[in-house]
Design an enzyme around this catalytic site. Structure first.
Site, PDB file in Angstrom:
ATOM      1  N   ARG A 149       0.821  -1.222   0.000  1.00  0.00           N
ATOM      2  CA  ARG A 149       0.000   0.000   0.000  1.00  0.00           C
ATOM      3  C   ARG A 149       0.853   1.270   0.000  1.00  0.00           C
ATOM      4  O   ARG A 149       0.583   2.216  -0.739  1.00  0.00           O
ATOM      5  CB  ARG A 149      -0.911   0.017   1.224  1.00  0.00           C
ATOM      6  CG  ARG A 149      -1.999  -1.037   1.196  1.00  0.00           C
ATOM      7  CD  ARG A 149      -2.733  -1.011   2.534  1.00  0.00           C
ATOM      8  NE  ARG A 149      -3.851  -1.932   2.565  1.00  0.00           N
ATOM      9  CZ  ARG A 149      -3.734  -3.233   2.832  1.00  0.00           C
ATOM     10  NH1 ARG A 149      -2.554  -3.762   3.059  1.00  0.00           N
ATOM     11  NH2 ARG A 149      -4.804  -4.008   2.865  1.00  0.00           N
ATOM     12  N   ASP A 169       9.818  -5.826  -5.590  1.00  0.00           N
ATOM     13  CA  ASP A 169       8.821  -6.364  -4.674  1.00  0.00           C
ATOM     14  C   ASP A 169       8.736  -7.860  -4.955  1.00  0.00           C
ATOM     15  O   ASP A 169       9.015  -8.297  -6.070  1.00  0.00           O
ATOM     16  CB  ASP A 169       7.470  -5.687  -4.965  1.00  0.00           C
ATOM     17  CG  ASP A 169       6.375  -6.136  -4.015  1.00  0.00           C
ATOM     18  OD1 ASP A 169       6.203  -5.478  -2.985  1.00  0.00           O
ATOM     19  OD2 ASP A 169       5.710  -7.142  -4.308  1.00  0.00           O
ATOM     20  N   ARG A 220      11.473  -0.120   8.821  1.00  0.00           N
ATOM     21  CA  ARG A 220      11.978  -0.535  10.128  1.00  0.00           C
ATOM     22  C   ARG A 220      13.498  -0.515  10.067  1.00  0.00           C
ATOM     23  O   ARG A 220      14.088  -0.921   9.061  1.00  0.00           O
ATOM     24  CB  ARG A 220      11.504  -1.957  10.493  1.00  0.00           C
ATOM     25  CG  ARG A 220      10.038  -2.059  10.889  1.00  0.00           C
ATOM     26  CD  ARG A 220       9.732  -1.310  12.186  1.00  0.00           C
ATOM     27  NE  ARG A 220       8.356  -1.409  12.606  1.00  0.00           N
ATOM     28  CZ  ARG A 220       7.412  -0.500  12.308  1.00  0.00           C
ATOM     29  NH1 ARG A 220       7.694   0.559  11.603  1.00  0.00           N
ATOM     30  NH2 ARG A 220       6.182  -0.674  12.768  1.00  0.00           N
ATOM     31  N   ASP A 244      13.890   7.459   9.371  1.00  0.00           N
ATOM     32  CA  ASP A 244      12.790   7.730  10.302  1.00  0.00           C
ATOM     33  C   ASP A 244      12.690   6.605  11.335  1.00  0.00           C
ATOM     34  O   ASP A 244      11.969   6.715  12.307  1.00  0.00           O
ATOM     35  CB  ASP A 244      11.466   7.843   9.511  1.00  0.00           C
ATOM     36  CG  ASP A 244      10.295   8.230  10.409  1.00  0.00           C
ATOM     37  OD1 ASP A 244      10.418   9.243  11.130  1.00  0.00           O
ATOM     38  OD2 ASP A 244       9.269   7.517  10.404  1.00  0.00           O
ATOM     39  N   GLU A 249      14.994   1.998  19.270  1.00  0.00           N
ATOM     40  CA  GLU A 249      14.226   3.238  19.438  1.00  0.00           C
ATOM     41  C   GLU A 249      13.829   3.381  20.899  1.00  0.00           C
ATOM     42  O   GLU A 249      13.480   2.387  21.521  1.00  0.00           O
ATOM     43  CB  GLU A 249      12.987   3.208  18.531  1.00  0.00           C
ATOM     44  CG  GLU A 249      13.376   3.240  17.066  1.00  0.00           C
ATOM     45  CD  GLU A 249      12.184   3.325  16.103  1.00  0.00           C
ATOM     46  OE1 GLU A 249      11.044   3.550  16.558  1.00  0.00           O
ATOM     47  OE2 GLU A 249      12.401   3.161  14.900  1.00  0.00           O
ATOM     48  N   HIS A 268      10.793   8.451  14.101  1.00  0.00           N
ATOM     49  CA  HIS A 268       9.716   7.500  13.764  1.00  0.00           C
ATOM     50  C   HIS A 268       8.352   8.215  13.729  1.00  0.00           C
ATOM     51  O   HIS A 268       7.422   7.856  14.464  1.00  0.00           O
ATOM     52  CB  HIS A 268       9.693   6.325  14.751  1.00  0.00           C
ATOM     53  CG  HIS A 268       8.971   5.118  14.214  1.00  0.00           C
ATOM     54  ND1 HIS A 268       9.272   3.828  14.564  1.00  0.00           N
ATOM     55  CD2 HIS A 268       7.938   5.009  13.329  1.00  0.00           C
ATOM     56  CE1 HIS A 268       8.473   2.983  13.943  1.00  0.00           C
ATOM     57  NE2 HIS A 268       7.640   3.679  13.182  1.00  0.00           N
TER      58      HIS A 268
HETATM   59  C1  MLT Z   1       3.398   1.562  11.754  1.00  0.00           C
HETATM   60  O1  MLT Z   1       3.900   0.454  11.673  1.00  0.00           O
HETATM   61  O2  MLT Z   1       2.184   1.714  11.832  1.00  0.00           O
HETATM   62  C2  MLT Z   1       4.254   2.779  11.752  1.00  0.00           C
HETATM   63  O3  MLT Z   1       5.590   2.503  11.701  1.00  0.00           O
HETATM   64  C3  MLT Z   1       3.885   3.710  12.845  1.00  0.00           C
HETATM   65  C4  MLT Z   1       4.404   3.339  14.187  1.00  0.00           C
HETATM   66  O4  MLT Z   1       4.818   2.224  14.442  1.00  0.00           O
HETATM   67  O5  MLT Z   1       4.398   4.200  15.065  1.00  0.00           O
END
Ligand code: MLT
Length: 295
Positions: A149, A169, A220, A244, A249, A268
């Site tokens: 998506r 992909d 990730r 990001d 984290e 993130h």
């Molecule tokens: C998610 O997997 O929905 C995004 O990385 C957002 C998050 O984990 O905060």
């Protein structure tokens, strides 16, 4: 029925759950120890990315029927352990798409136009007009890894910029991974973290990138090999990157990545928009109610 919400969600979703006459404990600051101690009393757990639903948590959740992630990534939930206990796992794969794709576009322009340096140098009282010549997106080749998506939305948003798009992909590639790394001016990653994708952006692939190319990781941290990315950046093997997401984290205050001048870092925030939070929270609340009713 009793639901524990262990991370921050939107107020409207909380009101919706209360309207359904469901007993809700909203504890967005709950610690891992408190979660483990109290989970046995709940039928459902709603979380975002802060809460880690380990095997231990799942085994202690003797009444758990549903684990629901307001968001996309399920890497903070031990899915196997949940499956073994017949616990349904729900996420909201559509809610964050626009937020993540729009931030990706923002990071692309920030990298090509050196907005990180433009911003920090202005704050420092400098006027670096001569040093801040950037490049246009127009005419560039953009590599998208992962065409789910979010990858699709990124490509849709890019359609007005006059770029060539390469896609890699599992089901929908326009070229090989090697060709994508060799030809792209910017590569953006949009895959879930799975045993297959963990560390798959490795030294070999990074070494194929043009010295003028950029990388964006908004998926990730663990998808990219940390050591090899750092080496590529510190030795200016690649032009730069925007991150990001991180291997750990929150990113430590003294992380070596914070010291690099060719890196843009964000904490993130891919899905951190009012709209995405509202959509994810509402969707997850409705799905949990349906699941608890056995629908
Ligand atoms: C998610 O997997 O929905 C995004 O990385 C957002 C998050 O984990 O905060």
């Amino acid at each position: 029925m009793k639901i524990l919400i262990s991370d921050k969600i939107d107020e409207n979703a909380l009101s919706y759950l209360k309207e359904q006459k469901i007993d809700v404990d909203y504890l967005p600051e709950i610690t891992p120890e408190e979660l483990l101690k109290s989970i046995s009393t709940y039928d459902a757990l709603i979380l975002r990315s802060r809460t880690r639903v380990t095997k231990e948590v799942i085994e202690s959740g003797i009444n758990l029927k549903v684990i629901a992630r307001a968001g996309t990534g399920l890497d903070n939930i031990d899915i196997k352990a949940a499956e073994q206990k017949n616990i349904k796992v729900i996420n909201t794969p559509s809610a964050n798409v626009t937020a993540v794709a729009e931030l990706t576009l923002g990071l692309m322009i920030s990298l090509f136009r050196k907005l990180g340096l433009a911003y920090t140098s202005m704050k420092e009282g400098l006027w670096l007009k001569k040093d801040l010549k950037g490049s246009e997106l127009n005419g560039k080749t953009i590599g998208i890894i992962g065409f789910g998506r979010i990858g699709k939305k990124v490509s849709e948003l890019l359609s007005v910029f006059g770029v060539e798009i390469l896609i890699y992909d599992l089901q929908n590639s326009t070229c090989s991974l090697e060709e994508l790394f060799t030809r792209s001016d910017l590569i953006t990653i949009h895959v879930a973290l799975t045993p297959v994708t963990r560390g798959f952006i490795n030294k070999k692939l990074l070494s194929l990138m043009k010295p003028s190319a950029f990388l964006i990781n908004i998926s990730r941290g663990e998808v990219v090999d940390e050591e090899n990315l750092y080496e590529a950046l510190v030795n200016k093997r690649i032009a730069g990157c925007a991150l990001d997401v991180f291997w750990q984290e929150p990113l430590s205050a003294d992380s070596r990545f914070r010291k690099l001048d060719n890196v843009i870092l964000t904490p993130h925030i891919g899905a951190a928009t009012h709209e995405a939070l509202k959509k994810a929270s509402q969707s997850v609340a409705e799905d949990v109610v349906r699941a608890l009713k056995g629908e």
